[in-house]
Every structure is written in C-alpha cells, then in structure tokens.
Design a protein around this motif. Structure first.
Motif, PDB file in Angstrom:
ATOM      1  N   SER A  93       0.833  -1.223   0.000  1.00  0.00           N
ATOM      2  CA  SER A  93       0.000   0.000   0.000  1.00  0.00           C
ATOM      3  C   SER A  93       0.858   1.261   0.000  1.00  0.00           C
ATOM      4  O   SER A  93       0.351   2.367   0.175  1.00  0.00           O
ATOM      5  N   ILE A  94       2.166   1.114  -0.188  1.00  0.00           N
ATOM      6  CA  ILE A  94       3.075   2.263  -0.302  1.00  0.00           C
ATOM      7  C   ILE A  94       3.245   2.562  -1.788  1.00  0.00           C
ATOM      8  O   ILE A  94       3.574   1.673  -2.569  1.00  0.00           O
ATOM      9  N   ARG A  95       3.052   3.824  -2.170  1.00  0.00           N
ATOM     10  CA  ARG A  95       3.184   4.193  -3.584  1.00  0.00           C
ATOM     11  C   ARG A  95       4.499   4.948  -3.785  1.00  0.00           C
ATOM     12  O   ARG A  95       4.586   6.153  -3.561  1.00  0.00           O
ATOM     13  N   PRO A  96       5.562   4.261  -4.241  1.00  0.00           N
ATOM     14  CA  PRO A  96       6.854   4.922  -4.437  1.00  0.00           C
ATOM     15  C   PRO A  96       6.914   5.635  -5.782  1.00  0.00           C
ATOM     16  O   PRO A  96       6.078   5.415  -6.661  1.00  0.00           O
ATOM     17  N   ASN A  97       7.914   6.473  -5.939  1.00  0.00           N
ATOM     18  CA  ASN A  97       8.211   7.090  -7.229  1.00  0.00           C
ATOM     19  C   ASN A  97       9.523   6.477  -7.713  1.00  0.00           C
ATOM     20  O   ASN A  97      10.562   6.646  -7.068  1.00  0.00           O
ATOM     21  N   ILE A  98       9.490   5.751  -8.805  1.00  0.00           N
ATOM     22  CA  ILE A  98      10.671   5.007  -9.268  1.00  0.00           C
ATOM     23  C   ILE A  98      11.136   5.577 -10.604  1.00  0.00           C
ATOM     24  O   ILE A  98      10.324   5.790 -11.511  1.00  0.00           O
ATOM     25  N   TYR A  99      12.442   5.827 -10.714  1.00  0.00           N
ATOM     26  CA  TYR A  99      12.966   6.377 -11.959  1.00  0.00           C
ATOM     27  C   TYR A  99      14.431   5.964 -12.145  1.00  0.00           C
ATOM     28  O   TYR A  99      15.079   5.448 -11.226  1.00  0.00           O
ATOM     29  N   GLU A 100      14.928   6.214 -13.364  1.00  0.00           N
ATOM     30  CA  GLU A 100      16.305   5.876 -13.717  1.00  0.00           C
ATOM     31  C   GLU A 100      17.130   7.151 -13.863  1.00  0.00           C
ATOM     32  O   GLU A 100      16.633   8.175 -14.334  1.00  0.00           O
ATOM     33  N   LEU A 101      18.394   7.072 -13.428  1.00  0.00           N
ATOM     34  CA  LEU A 101      19.358   8.149 -13.654  1.00  0.00           C
ATOM     35  C   LEU A 101      20.559   7.556 -14.389  1.00  0.00           C
ATOM     36  O   LEU A 101      20.826   6.345 -14.275  1.00  0.00           O
ATOM     37  N   PHE A 102      21.296   8.379 -15.129  1.00  0.00           N
ATOM     38  CA  PHE A 102      22.433   7.863 -15.890  1.00  0.00           C
ATOM     39  C   PHE A 102      23.658   8.742 -15.683  1.00  0.00           C
ATOM     40  O   PHE A 102      23.573   9.978 -15.636  1.00  0.00           O
ATOM     41  N   GLU A 103      24.794   8.079 -15.548  1.00  0.00           N
ATOM     42  CA  GLU A 103      26.095   8.739 -15.598  1.00  0.00           C
ATOM     43  C   GLU A 103      26.846   8.087 -16.748  1.00  0.00           C
ATOM     44  O   GLU A 103      27.350   6.965 -16.614  1.00  0.00           O
ATOM     45  N   GLU A 112      12.124   6.207  -4.796  1.00  0.00           N
ATOM     46  CA  GLU A 112      11.866   7.298  -3.860  1.00  0.00           C
ATOM     47  C   GLU A 112      10.654   6.919  -3.017  1.00  0.00           C
ATOM     48  O   GLU A 112       9.544   6.785  -3.523  1.00  0.00           O
ATOM     49  N   VAL A 113      10.875   6.716  -1.712  1.00  0.00           N
ATOM     50  CA  VAL A 113       9.850   6.195  -0.817  1.00  0.00           C
ATOM     51  C   VAL A 113       9.199   7.345  -0.046  1.00  0.00           C
ATOM     52  O   VAL A 113       9.901   8.152   0.572  1.00  0.00           O
ATOM     53  N   PRO A 114       7.871   7.447  -0.054  1.00  0.00           N
ATOM     54  CA  PRO A 114       7.206   8.527   0.687  1.00  0.00           C
ATOM     55  C   PRO A 114       7.206   8.253   2.187  1.00  0.00           C
ATOM     56  O   PRO A 114       7.406   7.120   2.631  1.00  0.00           O
ATOM     57  N   SER A 115       6.965   9.289   2.943  1.00  0.00           N
ATOM     58  CA  SER A 115       6.858   9.133   4.402  1.00  0.00           C
ATOM     59  C   SER A 115       5.538   8.484   4.770  1.00  0.00           C
ATOM     60  O   SER A 115       4.521   8.681   4.102  1.00  0.00           O
ATOM     61  N   ARG A 116       5.569   7.716   5.820  1.00  0.00           N
ATOM     62  CA  ARG A 116       4.327   7.131   6.343  1.00  0.00           C
ATOM     63  C   ARG A 116       3.413   8.241   6.856  1.00  0.00           C
ATOM     64  O   ARG A 116       3.892   9.283   7.330  1.00  0.00           O
ATOM     65  N   PRO A 117       2.099   8.046   6.799  1.00  0.00           N
ATOM     66  CA  PRO A 117       1.182   8.997   7.439  1.00  0.00           C
ATOM     67  C   PRO A 117       1.338   8.931   8.960  1.00  0.00           C
ATOM     68  O   PRO A 117       1.815   7.929   9.508  1.00  0.00           O
ATOM     69  N   ALA A 118       0.929   9.982   9.636  1.00  0.00           N
ATOM     70  CA  ALA A 118       0.976  10.000  11.096  1.00  0.00           C
ATOM     71  C   ALA A 118       0.164   8.843  11.668  1.00  0.00           C
ATOM     72  O   ALA A 118      -0.934   8.556  11.200  1.00  0.00           O
ATOM     73  N   GLY A 119       0.716   8.141  12.654  1.00  0.00           N
ATOM     74  CA  GLY A 119       0.002   7.056  13.327  1.00  0.00           C
ATOM     75  C   GLY A 119      -0.014   5.748  12.578  1.00  0.00           C
ATOM     76  O   GLY A 119      -0.662   4.789  13.007  1.00  0.00           O
ATOM     77  N   LYS A 120       0.700   5.666  11.437  1.00  0.00           N
ATOM     78  CA  LYS A 120       0.671   4.465  10.605  1.00  0.00           C
ATOM     79  C   LYS A 120       2.039   3.799  10.575  1.00  0.00           C
ATOM     80  O   LYS A 120       3.054   4.464  10.381  1.00  0.00           O
TER      81      LYS A 120
END
Length: 576
Positions: A93-103, A112-120
């Motif tokens: 039930s966690i909705r991350p933001n996933i992307y690619e970077l290049f060097e 990129e993981v979001p913060s949990r809601p308060a109390g969760k």
C-alpha cells in the motif's frame, strides 16, 4: 527528482538513503526462498517498508555504499519499472516514485519512498521494520507505540514566517468579511479592521500569520512562492477513456476567490438531464453544484500540505475525479466515511470555513456529497481508489436509476422539512434497491425506514431480507417485480423444483437453494425438499455431500395417471 551528484553526497543514516550495487540486477524483490527472516528482509520490499517507517527516503541501486558513492551501474528491473512500482503498491500500500538516472552509460535505479502517514506503521511479513546499521530489525516496542499514538499536527495553524498582511488579497478578505457577517448574523464584523478580523478567526497569532491565512487569503504570487502545492489543477478530457488531458488550467488564487472561479469553470462544460414524468418536471445536472463545491472544500481542508503534489481535478464528459495528497485523516476509512467523528486534518482551516458558512460544520462533509448524488439517481460516490497517501473521489454524471430519483423526489416532496430523509436513510434505500444482504445494512436505519413504510421485510430467520415498499414498484410501474419477491407458496416451490428436475434430471440441495435465493433460507428449502421426498414426488439418492435428487415414482405415477385420463377424454371425443 534527485540527481546523481546529490546522491553521491548523502549519508545513509542521516539522509535516510540505502545504497546497493546490484550490478547484475539480482536484488530480491521479496526475499525469495531464503530460510532466515533476517535474510529475507534484506530485499526491495523490506527496505521500502523500513524507509517509509523512517519518514521516507531513497533506495538506490547501482551505486556503492562507501562514501562518496560511486556509480557502478545496474540492470535491476530494467524495462519493468512500471511493474515494480505497481507490485510494491499492491503488496505494501506504499506508492513509491521510481525512476532511472544515468552517468554516461551507467544506469542507476532510484526508488523514492514517501513518508508514512501519522500514526501508521508498515510491515513486511507482519513485522514492522526499522534500519539498524546494515540490518533491518523489528521495530522496538517503544518506537512502535510512539508512532501508533501519534496525532497529526495541524499544518494550517502553524506560523507562515515569511507572510505579512500586505501579502494578503484584499478581495479575498472582503469575501471573508461578507460571508462571516452573514453566517454569524453580525453586520458589525464587516467594519472591523483586517488585523482584528484575522486575530478573531485565529489566522493571526501574536502578530504572525498562519498557513491557513496564506491558503485562504494569500495573493496568487505569494501562494506560488511560499506554498505552490496549494494550487488546484483542473484538467479537461473530451472522452471518458482518455489518459492525457486536452486542456489544463491552474488555479493559484486564495481559497475565497478560487472556489467560485473553479466552480464557474467546471460548470461552463456542465449539462443537464431533463426529467419529465407526469407531475414531476425537473432537470438533473451532470455535476451538482453542492456536490462539487463540497468535494473541493474537502480536498482543500483535508489534504496534506506537507506533500508537494497539488489537488488535481479531472473533468470528463460523464464523470469527474478529484485527487488530493494525503490519505483519510486518522480514524477515517472507507468503511466509516459517513459515520466517523469529525476529524479534519487542518482544523484551523476547517473551522474558518465553518464560521464563514462555506461548510455547514467542521468535518468531512461527505454526507452532503452522498446525499445529493443518490438523490439524483446516480451511482454512489466512489472513494475505493484512495490509499494512505492520497484520496481519490470519482463522481459519475450518468443517471443510473431514473425511477429511484423520481421515487425519492416524490417521498421528499410529501415530507415536512424536519422529517425529510437523511443521507444514511437514502444510502440504505440505495443498498436495498441494489440487493445488498442484511449484514451490510445498518439496523438503526432499517428500523427508521420500516416505520416510514418505505421498505418491507421478507423471508424468515436467516433468510430475512428487505425490499423497497410496494409504493416504489407501483411508482415505477414494476408491480410484477414486487410480487416476485413475496415468499413462494408450497405449490410454487413444488412447480419450480419439478421443472428443474424435468430439465436437468439430477440436482443437489445447493441447486434448489439457488432457485429460491433471497426468498427462502437453505433450511426452509431443505424442509420443503424433505416433504417432497416423503410424498415420493422426488427421490433422494445417496447421503451427505454426495446426495442427489431426481423425479420420484409418486410424481411419475401422477403424471402417468393424468396422461391416461387425458387420453381417455380425447378418445371419447373422437368416438363421438
């Protein structure tokens, strides 16, 4: 989106980031078949869960964990980022933001993981996780209890340190004055100084303005500078299955200006469904003004302003969707939307909206959204796509049940104002109309509707169910449906069972029970079947779960006798 140069300078513990090389793309998604729980936890789901519990962060694959972090490159989930994102959300039930970077040619995968809601607290394999050095450990009892006892801070009452009275919109202040004086029946309020008004409403504290003052009254450019996520994006799509929008308008005004401008823009593309039925002549709008305004009020009052995404409204020809950051406030869920206590996430903001008559009370206002939507014969408001990180409301413009709308209109028309149907009564009527079982109905609302003669009870004991009253079926000219819901007589049961066995030859008890679903309980059906077996109308074969039934010798004999009698009559007529 973070950059590789920024990642290179981050410290794992201080900056809430976890680095893994994963050159071969071999980092396990869920721990696989590893025997030890401590080994299984060191997987993508384990780290995502722990980082979310820590308040959010980054899980980075393709960089060394030694500081400064060199790029080594990875093939982890190459070509399947969308699938990975969907799987993580489905499993946690966690909705991350996933992307690619290049060097250069070296690829880095960032989750990129979001913060949990308060109390969760989030769990992996039913264990709440936290990072301890290189390990993922079960969360300590102390930390776990501290989190689940958290209360969400009121962002709207916090001081906005760079905001001054000169940054407020004069027109918005005038609207606030007008609405407050009208709601409170206090004309003198309009003559007070701006500073006094702000102080009286709690928007100014010790000569410092709050975030609520910015959201409600701030000038457009000031809101854009200090709180850009407070804007509302309205997107238009010309077809109902369209993904990309045809046009997009961003509203950055203070709330007291924004709400009217936003409704006018939505209403510009609005339409009506004409209803003409006897004495009933009225139009049902595609998008009801009360419903849309209340939905926007909720999105602005309850959203989490700490998250950087804006409120998004998607308008289609036949539906409208509203998405706002932050899940339901603490204590509110899909199951108790209409019954939970009033718990606004931004209490100061909600209180000002109540005092100025924008909302009737400080709280959800979902009841009004349900009330008008069902009153117009449309589908229930749909919140099922909501999660811990955003609330999604879908409103249909389609008239689903014209007859139901007419029936409710006729009922409400004949009731005095203090006796009109409540939102919970209308929701219950709608559930009964849709055939929901007794277990999903509120007993208190059932009793009210029975006393008002708007529903009727059918069946006995475990087979009790409810239907709309005879008046509804007469009103909709569907009397046959009403009589079809009356408990069948023994003769009707006999005819239906014999008819089934004539067609299928053999049957089981579950087949008979299905024939009388929502009319007779399984026990009632069984009693009637046993009587038919006793009278030899049907024959029982076998015992227990393998029991079958077929036409009995008694019925066959009766049919034979009846057939012979008919033949005798026919022959005598031919002879004469």
């Amino acid at each position: 989106m973070i950059t590789i140069d920024e990642l290179k300078t981050l410290k794992e513990s201080e900056d809430k980031v976890e680095f893994k090389k994963g050159e071969g793309g071999n980092i396990s998604y869920n721990g696989g078949s590893k025997a030890k729980p401590s080994d299984r936890r060191r997987c993508i789901l384990g780290y995502v869960t722990a980082l979310c519990n820590e308040g959010g962060g980054y899980f980075v694959v393709g960089m060394s964990d030694n500081y400064p972090h060199d790029v080594v490159g990875t093939s982890q989930n190459q070509g399947s980022i969308g699938e990975l994102e969907a799987n993580i959300f489905s499993d946690t039930s966690i909705r991350p933001n996933i992307y690619e970077l290049f060097e250069g040619s070296k690829r880095v995968l960032v989750i990129e993981v979001p913060s949990r809601p308060a109390g969760k607290v989030y769990k992996f394999e039913d264990v709440p996780l936290m990072r301890v050095g290189e390990e993922l450990k079960p969360m300590s009892d102390e930390k776990y209890l501290k989190i689940i006892n958290e209360q969400e801070p009121d962002f709207s009452e916090l001081i906005c340190k760079d905001l001054t009275i000169e940054d407020l919109d004069y027109r918005a202040i005038e609207v606030l004055k007008e609405k407050y004086s009208k709601k409170q029946n206090n004309p003198r309020f309009k003559s007070l100084s701006t500073k006094q008004i702000l102080s009286d409403l709690g928007l100014l504290k010790e000569n410092k303005l709050t975030n609520a003052a910015l959201i409600l009254l701030g000038k457009e450019d000031v809101i854009q500078r200090l709180l850009p996520q407070a804007s509302v994006n309205l997107e238009f799509r010309n077809t109902d299955n369209q993904i990309s929008f045809d046009n997009r308008i961003q509203f950055n005004q203070p709330f007291f200006i924004l709400i009217d401008d936003l409704w006018k823009t939505i209403n510009f593309r609005n339409g009506n469904i004409p209803i003409r039925e006897g004495a009933y002549i009225f139009d049902i709008p595609y998008f009801n003004e009360e419903v849309i305004r209340e939905s926007i009020n909720n999105a602005i009052a309850h959203r989490d302003y700490r998250r950087t995404s804006e409120v998004v409204i998607k308008q289609y020809p036949q539906r409208l969707e509203i998405l706002n950051a932050g899940g339901f406030p603490i204590g509110v869920s899909l199951e108790n939307l209409l019954n939970s206590p009033s718990t606004p996430r931004n209490r100061l903001l909600a209180d000002v909206l109540q005092k100025t008559g924008i909302v009737e009370r400080s709280g959800q206002g979902v009841d009004k959204i349900y009330y008008y939507t069902l009153l117009e014969g449309k589908s229930e408001p749909d919140y099922t796509q909501s999660n811990d990180f955003q609330v999604v409301l879908k409103l249909s413009a389609t008239l689903k049940d014209r007859a139901f709308a007419l029936f409710i209109e006729s009922v409400q028309k004949d009731l005095p104002e203090d006796k009109k149907l409540s939102v919970l009564e209308i929701v219950t009527l709608n559930k009964i109309k849709n055939g929901l079982p007794k277990s999903e109905l509120d007993p208190e609302e059932i009793l009210k509707l029975l006393n008002k003669n708007l529903i009727e009870k059918r069946g006995k004991t475990n087979a009790i169910f409810y239907i709309l009253s005879k008046d509804y079926y007469e009103f909709t000219d569907e009397k046959s449906k009403y009589y079809n819901l009356i408990e069948p007589t023994d003769s009707e049961v006999f005819t239906k069972i014999i008819g089934f066995l004539t067609q299928e030859e053999f049957a089981q008890m579950k087949d008979f029970a299905s024939l009388f679903e929502r009319k007779l309980s399984r026990r009632q059906v069984k009693a009637r079947v046993e009587k038919l077996v006793k009278d030899k109308m049907i024959e029982q074969i076998g015992v227990g779960k393998s029991t079958k039934y077929k036409l009995g010798q008694g019925y066959i004999n009766e049919v034979k006798v009846l057939s012979e009698a008919i033949d005798m009559v026919r022959n005598s007529k031919n002879e004469s």
